[in-house]
Scaffold this active site. Sequence first.
Site, PDB file in Angstrom:
ATOM      1  N   CYS A  89       0.815  -1.217   0.000  1.00  0.00           N
ATOM      2  CA  CYS A  89       0.000   0.000   0.000  1.00  0.00           C
ATOM      3  C   CYS A  89       0.848   1.265   0.000  1.00  0.00           C
ATOM      4  CB  CYS A  89      -0.931  -0.002   1.200  1.00  0.00           C
ATOM      5  SG  CYS A  89      -1.898  -1.510   1.276  1.00  0.00           S
ATOM      6  N   HIS A 377      -9.327   3.139  -1.589  1.00  0.00           N
ATOM      7  CA  HIS A 377      -7.905   2.823  -1.431  1.00  0.00           C
ATOM      8  C   HIS A 377      -7.464   1.785  -2.462  1.00  0.00           C
ATOM      9  CE1 HIS A 377      -4.113   1.632   0.162  1.00  0.00           C
ATOM     10  NE2 HIS A 377      -4.540   0.625   0.895  1.00  0.00           N
ATOM     11  N   CYS A 408       0.860   3.131   5.990  1.00  0.00           N
ATOM     12  CA  CYS A 408       1.176   1.775   6.438  1.00  0.00           C
ATOM     13  C   CYS A 408       1.008   0.811   5.263  1.00  0.00           C
ATOM     14  CB  CYS A 408       0.259   1.361   7.583  1.00  0.00           C
ATOM     15  SG  CYS A 408      -1.484   1.432   7.139  1.00  0.00           S
TER      16      CYS A 408
END
Lengths: 422, 286
Positions: A89, A377, A408
């Site tokens: 990510c 996301h 994160c």
Amino acid sequence: MSHTVVVAGGNRIPFAKAGGPYARASNHDMLTAAIDGLVARAGLAGERIGEVAGGAVLKHPGDFNLTREAVLSSALAPETPACDLQQACATGLETTMYLANKIALGQLTSGIAAGVDSTSDAPISVSDPLRRILLKASRARSAQERIAAFAKLRPAHLAPQAPSVAEPRTGLSMGEHQALTTLRWDIDRAAQDELAAASHHRLAAAWDRGFFDDLVTPYLGVTRDAVLRPDTSVERLAALRPAFGGPDGTMTAGNSTPLSDGAAAVLLASEEWAAEHHLTPWAKVVDAEVAAVDHPGGADLLLAPVGATGRLLARQGLTVDDIDLFEIHEAFASTVLATLKAWQDPEYCASLGLDGPIGACPPEKLNVTGSSLAAGHPFAATGARIVPTLAKLLHERGPGTRGLISVCAAGGQGVVAILEAV
Amino acid sequence: MGRDVETLEALPPMGAAFAKALVPSRAGVARIPAHAVRVDGVVQDLDRLADYARVCGYTLRDTVPATWIHVLTFPLHVALLGDRRSSVRLVGAVHATNTMTLHRPVRATERLSLEVHVENLRPHARGALIDLVGRAEVGGETVWDGASTYLASGMEVPGHPATATDREQWEPAQPIARWRLPAHLGRDYRRVSQDPNLIHTSRIAARAFGFARPIIHGMWTHARALAAVEGRIPATYRAEAAFLKPILLPGTVGLAVSPNDEGLRLAVTTKDGAKPHVLLGVHPAR
């Protein structure tokens, strides 16, 4: 590191929920759309950019040169080189730092950092036994050998394998890991729902004031983030059932990010290159740090950015009081809340080797135009969404204002960066 | 122009109109309808566009390729050539050339008005030539136009064929790409183009028209060539294609690309570049 690196623009397509309006679009299609929108806005058609760095977390084997292929489909000069990078990510922030570092070193004067992900068009692979049988058959030199290879095939081998969201070492999904962190840091449901509602309301307000007009290009009829629910409320979110952490869990579909499709790109340049191209630099890239935690050993999977934040601020001689805006990626509302608690926890910070707690983040400085809970996301795109958003916000506030990005990532990793308005 | 326009409620569905257009004509003398057919409010099907982009090799963008708009006008070609006022049928007519201009980028979400008429019936050494002329509008503005010239083999038109066209001299070219066209490509393109002509999918039908195997649709080849250079095509452009020699399926062909003063010149050739299948010119729309 002698050259100042500036964020001179950004572009993304609106993000959408998996299986939604981009269900038929591939990573290649979306990445090309994000790059082309940036090229059109910055007037770079036909221009040879120093390098384009992009990536996707869920990648088809045929997309080994995903970013270069997108460049060739884009309006950039075909002589523009590209590479693929991937750090779960944090990919979009890591591609930003990769290019920023090259520009700082004088290896490049311009670059486009990008990220894309499609959970709608995720690769499906075959089982390991079937793959071995197919490879063996393809190496066979006779029909007999080929038949012998296929004779080992069993019906169970034929089940297709979807990409897993579970951590390979723990077998727990990211949500299950975060549920453990939520319990450990005692993050309550109300705080999570409040943060989620605020994210939606702030993102909606930013859209309404036209903030994203020069940051987003419509794609396939989608003109605003399709995940966004401007009319959601703490009350509505409170009605949702727990999705992670069992029946008593506090994490729901409302305070966790949905699987999403989308792409984002950031234009990075030396100050001179930006000036030559009549582009307004929004902010300079100050510094960044990547970090990891021992999650198989019991550390919180998504709190790796905490250590990076402490070390980065110390290295720059800054404290949280010197930061005007904070962008903490909302993997889950409880990730942000646990991160903020961890920043203030003397014992935790000491265990990371930091000289005391990092400090408190005033809520009015946090994710002021919403974040991933409201925007969605698409894994690799998130960093490339945040960088131009923050750069533009800092530019609005005036030279010298600073912002910190904390993202994160799976594998117990994280990337943190500091931008400063110029 | 004073041409009668028949406005249809919607694009003609597969079925009757197609069937009529596919029935070979017994007439020997070529006749064409004088009216135009038009459909307003055509919504572009994003799923089909995505499928079309995959089959032709295009990136799925917010704006559509010119060849896609041609595909959208195709049912109107069929309607005109299936009309009782037409003795020229789609079946047996050979697509000889295609010219189209994208006057401004067209979004996939825009509603289009499509209009097609037939004109310029003229004799040819091997039959009759006709032009199917199409136009796409958004809010009264012409955003795309295109003309497809078909040769109706063996049909008669009074008059003498124009003297042999000044077809440019073909120089063998070194292909810079190789396309392997699978046997199922004909069916794949039928699905996205909705052109049911069996010559692209059936060996028997292909044989009936003198081909050993099914041939790929010329507009697929056209689209695939544009897709190969999509990053270098201007936002508004004119593309001219000459279909010289059919490509049999399955098959392998080459692509040669050369920039010239006006834009790009593309040649889809035999694998070795010795003979051309399709010649294309792409340049900025004026």
